[in-house]
Design an enzyme around this catalytic site. Structure first.
Site, PDB file in Angstrom:
ATOM      1  N   ASP A  48      10.519 -18.076 -12.055  1.00  0.00           N
ATOM      2  CA  ASP A  48       9.514 -19.137 -11.983  1.00  0.00           C
ATOM      3  C   ASP A  48       8.602 -18.832 -10.786  1.00  0.00           C
ATOM      4  O   ASP A  48       9.095 -18.662  -9.664  1.00  0.00           O
ATOM      5  CB  ASP A  48      10.229 -20.483 -11.796  1.00  0.00           C
ATOM      6  N   ASP A  82      -3.283 -16.163 -12.563  1.00  0.00           N
ATOM      7  CA  ASP A  82      -3.991 -16.482 -13.813  1.00  0.00           C
ATOM      8  C   ASP A  82      -3.141 -17.574 -14.461  1.00  0.00           C
ATOM      9  O   ASP A  82      -2.273 -17.301 -15.287  1.00  0.00           O
ATOM     10  CB  ASP A  82      -4.043 -15.207 -14.670  1.00  0.00           C
ATOM     11  N   ALA A 133       2.494 -12.452 -18.199  1.00  0.00           N
ATOM     12  CA  ALA A 133       2.549 -12.055 -19.625  1.00  0.00           C
ATOM     13  C   ALA A 133       1.313 -12.530 -20.395  1.00  0.00           C
ATOM     14  O   ALA A 133       0.770 -13.588 -20.072  1.00  0.00           O
ATOM     15  CB  ALA A 133       3.798 -12.650 -20.268  1.00  0.00           C
ATOM     16  N   CYS A 165      -8.241 -20.354 -18.181  1.00  0.00           N
ATOM     17  CA  CYS A 165      -9.145 -20.393 -19.330  1.00  0.00           C
ATOM     18  C   CYS A 165      -9.325 -21.860 -19.732  1.00  0.00           C
ATOM     19  O   CYS A 165      -9.236 -22.213 -20.900  1.00  0.00           O
ATOM     20  CB  CYS A 165      -8.661 -19.521 -20.472  1.00  0.00           C
TER      21      CYS A 165
HETATM   22  C1  LIG Z   1      -2.728 -17.539 -18.852  1.00  0.00           C
HETATM   23  S1  LIG Z   1      -1.186 -16.857 -19.183  1.00  0.00           S
HETATM   24  C2  LIG Z   1      -1.244 -15.319 -18.337  1.00  0.00           C
HETATM   25  C3  LIG Z   1      -2.000 -14.239 -19.040  1.00  0.00           C
HETATM   26  C4  LIG Z   1      -1.888 -12.888 -18.339  1.00  0.00           C
HETATM   27  N1  LIG Z   1      -2.340 -12.988 -16.958  1.00  0.00           N
HETATM   28  C5  LIG Z   1      -2.659 -11.792 -19.042  1.00  0.00           C
HETATM   29  O1  LIG Z   1      -3.786 -11.506 -18.657  1.00  0.00           O
HETATM   30  O2  LIG Z   1      -2.114 -11.203 -19.985  1.00  0.00           O
HETATM   31  C6  LIG Z   1      -0.145 -17.795 -18.150  1.00  0.00           C
HETATM   32  C7  LIG Z   1       1.306 -17.336 -18.147  1.00  0.00           C
HETATM   33  O3  LIG Z   1       2.021 -18.134 -17.172  1.00  0.00           O
HETATM   34  C8  LIG Z   1       3.328 -18.276 -17.646  1.00  0.00           C
HETATM   35  N2  LIG Z   1       3.990 -19.381 -16.897  1.00  0.00           N
HETATM   36  C9  LIG Z   1       4.299 -20.624 -17.323  1.00  0.00           C
HETATM   37  N3  LIG Z   1       4.949 -21.300 -16.357  1.00  0.00           N
HETATM   38  C10 LIG Z   1       5.041 -20.466 -15.289  1.00  0.00           C
HETATM   39  C11 LIG Z   1       5.637 -20.573 -13.997  1.00  0.00           C
HETATM   40  N4  LIG Z   1       6.259 -21.683 -13.608  1.00  0.00           N
HETATM   41  N5  LIG Z   1       5.580 -19.500 -13.186  1.00  0.00           N
HETATM   42  C12 LIG Z   1       4.941 -18.364 -13.570  1.00  0.00           C
HETATM   43  N6  LIG Z   1       4.370 -18.215 -14.771  1.00  0.00           N
HETATM   44  C13 LIG Z   1       4.422 -19.243 -15.630  1.00  0.00           C
HETATM   45  C14 LIG Z   1       3.143 -18.528 -19.124  1.00  0.00           C
HETATM   46  O4  LIG Z   1       4.341 -18.316 -19.830  1.00  0.00           O
HETATM   47  C15 LIG Z   1       2.043 -17.523 -19.455  1.00  0.00           C
HETATM   48  O5  LIG Z   1       2.597 -16.304 -19.863  1.00  0.00           O
END
Ligand SMILES: C[S@@+](CC[C@H](N)C(=O)[O-])C[C@H]1O[C@@H](n2cnc3c(N)ncnc32)[C@H](O)[C@@H]1O
Length: 319
Positions: free
Chosen positions: A174, A192, A125, A246
Site C-alpha cells: 500500500d 499517478d 500498474a 486522470c
Molecule cells: C492511475 S492508476 C496508475 C497507472 C500507472 N501509473 C500507469 O501509467 O500505468 C492508479 C493505480 O493505483 C493503484 N492503487 C490503488 N490504491 C493504492 C494505494 N493505496 N497505494 C498505491 N497504489 C494504489 C491502483 O490499483 C492503480 O493501479
C-alpha cells in the site's frame, strides 16, 4: 446502459459539475470528447529498439502510422481498424512498443528522471509510466514500483519483464506505508494517483462512469491525501514529486496538492511547460473554494481526439 454518441447519457450531476468548472467554450469541447472515439497512440521502447527501426518494421507490415512531432518516440496509428492487428504484432508481444495515451506520456516527460537516479513510482500498474521512466533512465539507476492490487501487480511485473526494464523493482504494498518505511530516499517520485478517472469517461463505454458519484470523488480524495503525504516523506530534499490524475475534479487535484502545501512548508510548486496547446492553467469558475495561489502552476490537459484529460502538478522539496 448502451453505448451512445450522445453526451446527454452522462450522469447529469457530473456534467453540471464540469459546467461550473470550465468556461462555456471549453465545457462544450470537453463534453463532446466524452462521445468521440480516441486515436490509438503508442511509444517505442528504447530498451529494445529505436524509433526509426520500429517505424520501418511496422510500415513494412502495412501499418499506417505517424510520428508525434512534439514527443520523440511517440506514434499515432492512423487507421483505427488496425488497432487489433497492432495488439497482435510481434513488436507489441515482444515489448518493442507500448500502447499508451499521449497524456500519460506527459507525466514522465515533466518529472524527467535521469540515469543513475533513485525513483519511486507509488501507484504503478499496469506500468506505462514506469516503463517510460526506465527508458529515459537508459536502464541505469533504480526504480521502485509499488502496486497493492494483486492482479494489477502481476500485470505490472509481466509488462516490466517483457520490456526488459531491469532497473525496476516491484513491491506489492500500500503506497500509504512507503513514506514511513523509506524516508527521504528518492530523487524523483511519481504519484499517478488512483482517482475517479472522470477525465477518461466515454459514452461509448458506459461502464467507465457506471459507478461515478460525488461520494466516490470524496473517497478518492481521502486516499490521495494520504498517498501524497507518503510520497512527500519518501522524497529527499532537493527532489521532485509529480502528482497526476486522470480526473478533472478540483477535489482530487488542487485540493490534494493544497493539502500537501498546508502540511509541508518545504514544498514549492514549479511551473510546467507542456508542448501542447490543449491545456488550461489554474481554475475557472470553481465556486467559493480557494487554493494557494501557487496552484495556478498546475495544469489541466484538455481532452482531444487523441488525448485523455489529465492533471499535472510538479512539486520540489527545498534543500
Ligand atoms: C492511475 S492508476 C496508475 C497507472 C500507472 N501509473 C500507469 O501509467 O500505468 C492508479 C493505480 O493505483 C493503484 N492503487 C490503488 N490504491 C493504492 C494505494 N493505496 N497505494 C498505491 N497504489 C494504489 C491502483 O490499483 C492503480 O493501479
Amino acid at each position: 446502459m448502451n453505448p451512445s454518441r450522445d453526451p446527454a447519457t452522462l450522469p447529469p450531476e457530473f456534467t453540471q459539475r464540469l459546467e461550473r468548472l470550465f468556461p462555456p467554450h471549453i465545457y462544450e469541447r470537453v463534453l463532446q470528447s466524452f462521445s468521440s472515439p480516441k486515436t490509438t497512440t503508442f511509444r517505442v521502447n528504447p530498451l529494445k529498439t529505436d524509433a526509426s527501426s520500429l517505424q520501418k518494421e511496422l510500415e513494412s507490415l502495412g501499418f499506417e502510422i505517424e510520428a508525434v512531432d512534439w514527443l520523440p518516440g511517440a506514434f499515432r496509428l492512423l487507421d483505427p481498424d488496425q488497432r487489433r492487428a497492432l495488439t497482435e504484432s510481434g513488436a507489441f508481444y515482444e515489448g518493442r512498443l507500448y500502447i499508451q495515451n499521449l497524456s500519460s506520456m506527459l507525466a514522465p516527460l515533466i518529472l524527467a528522471p535521469r540515469p543513475e537516479e533513485q525513483v519511486l513510482d507509488l501507484a504503478a500498474a499496469p506500468g506505462g509510466k514506469t516503463l517510460m521512466m526506465a527508458g529515459m533512465m537508459e536502464n541505469r539507476g533504480w526504480i521502485s514500483a509499488v502496486e497493492p492490487v494483486k492482479e494489477r501487480f502481476h500485470r505490472l511485473k509481466r509488462n516490466i519483464e517483457n520490456a526488459g526494464a531491469e532497473i525496476v523493482h516491484t513491491y506489492m504494498k500500500d503506497g500509504r506505508s512507503v513514506g514511513r518505511a523509506c524516508p527521504a530516499m528518492f530523487d524523483r517520485v511519481l504519484l499517478d494517483a488512483p482517482c475517479s478517472s472522470e477525465a477518461k469517461f466515454s459514452t461509448l463505454n458506459p461502464k467507465s462512469y457506471a459507478y461515478w458519484s460525488p461520494r466516490k470523488v470524496k473517497e478518492s480524495q481521502r486516499l490521495q491525501k494520504r498517498l501524497i503525504l507518503s510520497a512527500w516523506q519518501s522524497l529527499r530534499p532537493g527532489g521532485r514529486l509529480l502528482y497526476s490524475t486522470c480526473s478533472f475534479a478540483p477535489e482530487e487535484n488542487e485540493a490534494v496538492v493544497d493539502h500537501l502545501l498546508g502540511k509541508a512548508p518545504d514544498a514549492k510548486l514549479l511551473p510546467i511547460e507542456l508542448p501542447i496547446d490543449n491545456q488550461m492553467e489554474g481554475l475557472v469558475g470553481w465556486e467559493k473554494k480557494r487554493f494557494a495561489p501557487e496552484l495556478e502552476r498546475a495544469r489541466r490537459v484538455l481532452p482531444t481526439e487523441e488525448m485523455d484529460g489529465f492533471f499535472l502538478a510538479l512539486i520540489e522539496k527545498s534543500l
